[in-house]
Write a protein that holds these residues in place. Sequence first.
Motif, short mmCIF file in Angstrom:
data_model
loop_
_atom_site.label_atom_id
_atom_site.label_comp_id
_atom_site.label_asym_id
_atom_site.label_seq_id
_atom_site.Cartn_x
_atom_site.Cartn_y
_atom_site.Cartn_z
N ASN A 143 73.31 16.82 97.82
CA ASN A 143 72.84 17.32 99.25
C ASN A 143 73.89 18.62 99.48
N HIS B 48 78.47 13.57 97.54
CA HIS B 48 77.44 14.58 98.04
C HIS B 48 76.07 14.15 97.51
N SER C 62 72.56 12.54 97.84
CA SER C 62 71.64 12.27 99.05
C SER C 62 70.90 11.02 98.74
N GLU D 69 67.54 11.17 98.43
CA GLU D 69 66.43 11.93 97.66
C GLU D 69 66.19 11.65 96.28
#
Length: 334
Positions: A27, A53, A55, A57
Motif C-alpha cells: 500500500n 505495508h 494491503s 488487496e
Amino acid sequence: MRLVQLLHKDYGRKVAIVIEPKIVLLNKYTSVYDIALAAIEKKTGITALTQNHISNEGLDYEAIYKGESEWKLLPSFDHPTDVTKVMLAGTGLTHKSSAENRQKMHNAETENAMTDSMKMYLMGVKGGHPKSGSIGIQPEWFYKGNGSVLKAHNEALSIPSYGNDGGEEPEVAGVYVIDTNGKPWRIGFTPCNEFSDHVMERKNYLYLAPSKIRNCSVGPELVVTNDFKDISGKVSILRDGDLHWEQTIKTGEDNMSHSLANLEYHHFKYENHCIPGTAHIHFFGADAFSFGEQITLKHNDTMIVEWIGMGRPIINKLYNVRAEEKGIDMGVLK
C-alpha cells in the motif's frame, strides 16, 4: 520472500508479495528500487519493511502470469523513472558446460589445443573461490546494456536488424542498488533469460562484446534471499506448442568456478559502478543453452527458464522478423 512488479493502465505501478495462489499488493511503495532505498535509509531489511505495508488487496496471480488480466507483470527489477540508471552486465565462463560450449564454438586449430575461453574457466576453478578476506582471480566480464533493454515475463525477445541470431541463456541474476555513500547493496536474485547472439560470437571470440548487447528478460519474481549455494532448474524450448528441446541446469556457488563474493568484488571494485542512486542487474552465467547443441531458434519459439526456489518460470517468445539493416542518418555539428 518473493516480489513482483506490476502495471495497470488505471492504477499505475505497484509492487506485490507472492502468496500463492495470489499476489498481495503493497500500500505504499511502487517499485522494488524504492523499497530498497527506503530499507537502507531506515536501517532495516526489505522483508521487515514490506511486512509493514501489506494491503488487503489480493490479485489472482495465475491470470496475471498467463497475461489474462489488465494487470501486467513488469521486469522483476528496474529503475522506476530513468532506464539509464540501471546497468546490466554479467560474468561468463562461470560454469563448466558454458566453457565447454565456448571451447567448441571457438574451436582451436589443433584438436587438443585449449582455447582462451577454457583457460579463463580453469583460472576461475583455481582462483575463483578465495578464502574469506582474500581477493580471487577476476572473471570474464561483459556489458549488456541499460534498463531500456529489459523485458518482462510474457514479452517477446527480438533479434535486431544488425543481429545474426538470438538464443536463450538461462541464468540467475543478482540485483543491486547503490546507496548515497556509494556502497552497493544486494537486494536479492531473479531468474532471467540473458539472450545473446551466439552466431555473431562464433565468428570471432572478440565479437563477444557486441553479441551481448541485446534485449533480455528478468522475472517474473525477485527473491529476497542470501542463499546462492546450489540451485537446480530446467530450460525448455517449445516449437508450435510442442517440446523441441529441454535440459536440466544448475547454478549457484557450488556449481560455479567463482564464489558470489568474488564476482561481486570484481564488479563493484570499479568506482564508476558505484555511483549513488544507480542500480545493477548482474548475470552470473549459464550452465546450458540450446545453441550449444546446434539448435537454431525460429520465430515464435517459446523459451522457458525455471529455477527451483526462484519463483515461477520466466517465459518469452522469440520475435524474429527483422527489417533490412540500414545506416544511421548521423547529425554533424559544425
